[in-house]
Design a protein around this motif. Structure first.
Motif, mmCIF file in Angstrom:
data_model
loop_
_atom_site.group_PDB
_atom_site.id
_atom_site.type_symbol
_atom_site.label_atom_id
_atom_site.label_comp_id
_atom_site.label_asym_id
_atom_site.label_seq_id
_atom_site.Cartn_x
_atom_site.Cartn_y
_atom_site.Cartn_z
ATOM 1 N N TYR A 85 0.854 -1.189 0.000
ATOM 2 C CA TYR A 85 0.000 0.000 0.000
ATOM 3 C C TYR A 85 0.892 1.242 0.000
ATOM 4 O O TYR A 85 2.075 1.169 0.389
ATOM 5 C CB TYR A 85 -0.909 0.054 1.237
ATOM 6 N N LEU A 106 -4.912 6.945 -0.128
ATOM 7 C CA LEU A 106 -4.403 5.613 0.206
ATOM 8 C C LEU A 106 -4.714 4.702 -0.963
ATOM 9 O O LEU A 106 -5.870 4.615 -1.394
ATOM 10 C CB LEU A 106 -5.055 5.081 1.495
ATOM 11 N N GLU A 107 -3.671 4.052 -1.499
ATOM 12 C CA GLU A 107 -3.831 3.189 -2.676
ATOM 13 C C GLU A 107 -3.246 1.809 -2.386
ATOM 14 O O GLU A 107 -2.300 1.669 -1.600
ATOM 15 C CB GLU A 107 -3.127 3.785 -3.895
ATOM 16 N N GLN A 108 -3.819 0.812 -3.030
ATOM 17 C CA GLN A 108 -3.254 -0.541 -3.001
ATOM 18 C C GLN A 108 -2.462 -0.737 -4.278
ATOM 19 O O GLN A 108 -3.000 -0.648 -5.386
ATOM 20 C CB GLN A 108 -4.369 -1.586 -2.909
ATOM 21 N N ILE A 143 -6.613 -1.672 7.712
ATOM 22 C CA ILE A 143 -5.574 -2.500 7.092
ATOM 23 C C ILE A 143 -4.557 -2.950 8.129
ATOM 24 O O ILE A 143 -4.182 -4.134 8.195
ATOM 25 C CB ILE A 143 -4.887 -1.704 5.961
#
Length: 810
Positions: A85, A106-108, A143
């Protein structure tokens, strides 16, 4: 949560872009002098995930940006449960100096992305999970599996807080343990149970009040309402049939009534068709007026022709031009006379000027003669002054020339006479000069005037080159005056003729208006009976009126007969309609349905339909009232049971034994885990126990003597605190909801208080921790010996430009 890469720019003391690469790092240390920015690295990690740090009071971001920066940027790439992430936050300072978070994401990351390669790690690369400060914090908590407070106790471990826990009183330790282990949630459950009990009791009272407002409905009430609906529905076909028949009779009656009204209207219109008087004389009056207009128009035309002839004659004579030309001839004569006189005066003045010039020359010569005489007398007088010193044949003391003869007498009187004569001659010369200048100025003025007059003469001659002589122009002016006099008489005659023509046209217009008004009266009378087909109008007014009157007499008889027949039919139809209305009234009176006595068939159908709908609605309301009572009663009982359950739960949780038991169990587990850690760190010297609501240590090197933890030295206190921290970290991980991803632990500790042996044991324990728990371990330390044992070191240095990072590896 395992950190992989941290990027900072403008954050804290990191004014320039700085990167900490933790890729494939299991054990690292942050080293550097005090104030270099080591703790800021941990602040950046916390801020990227949760938007706050343990060191910021009241969660303020005011000092998060470097003083010289307008924008601060933090980006953390981390792994959790095998997934990568990236969390990004940007802060900006506004014009008032306030610092706020302006962007958070926030990115995966997709598989295969190398975080160490800046060309691969670009914004918007992965799947967006959150896009605002609050949603990023929530997603990060989900997460990682830990809220902020537990994250700072399991992943980031500040020593001071656990030393405080070690030395705290029993009451303070209870509060700290409740907060750290989340046992305060049970207190919250007790509060929520009480609130749930109060809410359920309030809802129960509300439902009971609503139940009182809903009427009770019996089976007999519902059956009676259904029977009324059934009977009204059976009456529908009969009402519609009779209403349809009634509408048919009403339509026929309306047609008969309309025919009767039309016959009445026709009779009224035909009755008033009568021939007006004076119709025969209108045409003759119009013809006489037209003939008179024609005669007056011819008279006007003849007078206008004479007027135009005289005006054309005058138009050929431009009187203004003639007057200007005559004035030019007069001005030319005056100019030639003035020119002649001016030439004579100029010639005489030129003669005077010549004489004055001669006198001026003579006076100038006289001045020169007198000036010479004065000089001679002055020289003679000077020689007389020196006469006593002069010797004949010797040099003169003045001019250095030989003296020829010595003067015999005084010559001062002769010099005075010569000077007087010279002054007189000079005055006469100046007078002569002034006379010449005056005459020259006058002569120039005369000659300039002559030039102007000559130019004016030539201009007038050119202007009058093709113009007739003055006598011819005088004749033309007299002829124009005579034509103007005749034109005045013609204008008066033309005005009188036009006035007579207007009077004739006015009388003609009146006659024509009278004729048009008579035709309009005829047209209006004919329009009143146009629907009956009257005869068409002709060209003769009297004849047209006669044909219309004869036709109206016959039409009047036919309209009278039509009116009688329509009235008889209308009476018959009204009687049959009254019978149908009485039948409909009787049929619906049984159900107390209000219907109009003189309405249309649609009115009766609508009244019946409304009665049916009203009966159905009444039946539905009764059924709804019963259903509401059943539901409200069930809800009331449900809330009563919920009130009792919530009350019982709140009562049970109010007992302190339950909380004490939870805290006791947590302390037992905590002490057991901490003892293992402390024994390993101290080489088996110390065990940790909890007795008399306080922490004690058992010293195996001193006959297993137990003493309070407060008596420990600084290094021993650190070892005990670290053991508690690591044990509590494991315990919090087991208690975290949804399973926390505790893949790293970072210690911001004071390792400088440890002796070499303990420091070595701590280092060994932390090294073992990377293997046994498969965690990434990070240290913030000033101790060089400890840093040297760490395979990866990030040295933090600070200069005038800000903090910088240098990475070294063994």
């Amino acid at each position: 949560m395992r950190p992989i890469r941290l990027d900072m720019h403008g954050f804290g003391s990191y004014t320039e872009a700085s990167t900490l690469d933790f890729t494939d790092v299991d054990f690292f240390a942050l080293t550097g002098p005090t104030g270099a920015g080591k703790s800021t690295v941990l602040d950046a990690m916390c801020f990227a995930l949760y938007g706050r740090t343990p060191r910021w009071r009241n969660n303020t971001t005011q000092h998060a940006i470097a003083p010289s920066a307008v924008e601060g940027r933090v980006r953390l790439v981390f792994a959790a449960a095998g997934v990568h992430y990236v969390a990004t936050r940007i802060l900006r300072r506004d014009k008032n100096g306030n610092v706020k978070t302006t962007m958070a994401a926030l990115e995966q990351l997709p598989e295969g992305v190398n975080p160490a390669d800046d060309t691969e790690l670009v914004e918007g690369l992965g799947r967006a999970l959150a896009g605002s400060p609050s949603t990023v914090s929530t997603a990060a908590e989900r997460i990682v599996g830990l809220p902020f407070d537990q994250f700072t106790k399991c992943v980031l471990l500040p020593q001071g807080e656990f030393a405080e826990f070690l030395h705290a009183t029993a009451a303070d330790r209870r509060k700290i343990l409740e907060n750290l282990l989340g046992h305060s949630a049970y207190r919250r459950v007790q509060q929520l149970a009480g609130a749930r009990r109060d809410a359920a009791a309030t809802a129960q009272r509300t439902l009971e009040a609503q139940l009182q407002k809903v009427p009770q409905v019996s089976d007999e009430d519902i059956s009676a309402a259904a029977l009324r609906v059934e009977k009204l529905e059976k009456l529908t076909e009969s009402v519609r049939d009779k209403a349809g028949a009634l509408d048919g009779l009403d339509t026929a009656a309306e047609a008969a009534r309309r025919r009767s009204s039309e016959a009445e209207a026709n009779l009224a219109s035909l009755t008033y068709i009568k021939r007006p008087g004076g119709v025969d004389d209108v045409a003759a009056q119009v013809a006489d007026a037209a003939e008179r207009v024609k005669a007056k128009a011819a008279e006007v035309e003849a007078t206008e022709a004479e007027d135009e002839r005289l005006r054309a004659e005058l138009d050929g004579l431009d009187l203004a031009l003639i007057e200007r030309q005559l004035k030019a001839w007069e001005e030319l004569g005056e100019t030639e006379t003035s020119l002649k006189t001016g030439r004579e005066l100029t010639e005489e003045l030129r003669h005077q000027y010549d004489e004055a010039k001669e006198l001026e020359g003579a006076a100038a010569e006289e001045v020169e003669i007198q000036h010479a005489a004065v000089h001679k007398a002055r020289m003679a007088d000077l020689a007389g002054t020196l006469r006593a010193e002069l010797v004949g044949g010797e040099d003169c003391p003045v001019c250095d020339r030989p003296v020829e003869a010595v003067p015999e007498r005084d010559l001062s009187a002769a010099l005075e006479e010569a000077q007087q004569a010279s002054q007189t001659a000079t005055a006469e010369y100046k007078d002569a000069q002034a006379a010449v200048v005056n005459l020259q100025a006058r002569l120039d003025s005369y000659e300039e005037r002559l030039t102007e007059l000559d130019v004016k003469r030539r201009r007038l001659e050119n202007k009058l080159k093709d113009v007739p002589e003055a006598g011819v122009l005088q004749g033309r002016r007299e002829a124009a005056a005579e034509a103007r006099q005749l034109l005045g008489g013609t204008a008066a005659a033309l005005k009188a003729a036009r006035r007579a023509l207007r009077e004739a046209e006015k009388r003609k217009a009146g006659a024509e208006e009278q004729q048009q008004r008579a035709w309009r009266e005829f047209g209006h009378a004919r329009d009143q009976v146009a629907v009956l087909g009257p005869p068409a109008a002709g060209t003769d007014l009297a004849e047209s009126w006669q044909r219309l009157v004869d036709w109206a007499a016959g039409a009047l008889e036919r309209a009278t007969a039509e009116r009688g027949a329509a009235r008889e039919e209308l009476d018959s139809l009204d009687g049959r309609a009254a019978t149908l209305r009485a039948e409909l009234l009787g049929a619906m009176a049984e159900f107390d349905v209000a219907v109009p006595r003189t309405g249309t068939g649609g009115d009766y159908v609508a009244a019946h339909a409304a009665a049916v709908e009203s009966a159905r609605a009444a039946a539905e309301r009764l059924a709804e009232a019963r259903r509401q009572r059943v539901e409200l009663d069930a809800e009331t009982r449900r809330y009563a049971r919920e009130t009792e359950v919530a009350k019982a739960l709140a009562t049970h949780l109010e007992a302190r034994r339950f909380m004490e038991w939870l805290l006791s169990e947590a302390l037992d587990e905590l002490v057991t885990g901490a003892t293992v850690m402390l024994s390993r760190i101290t080489g088996g010297q110390y065990d940790l126990i909890y007795r008399d609501q306080d922490f004690w240590v058992v010293d195996h090197h001193d006959a297993d003597m137990a003493r309070p933890a407060r008596s420990l030295s600084g290094g021993e206190t650190f070892a005990a605190s670290l053991s508690l921290a690591l044990a509590l970290s494991d315990q919090l991980a087991s208690l975290s909801r949804d399973g926390a991803c505790l893949e790293s632990i970072i210690l911001d500790e004071g390792f400088g208080t440890l002796d070499p042996e303990t420091l070595d044991a701590v280092a060994s324990t932390l090294e073992a921790l990377t293997v046994s728990s498969e965690r990434t371990v990070g240290l913030v330390t000033h101790v060089a010996d400890l840093a040297e044992r760490v395979p990866v070191r990030f040295r933090i240095l600070k200069d005038a430009k800000g903090s910088h990072v240098e990475k070294t590896m063994e």
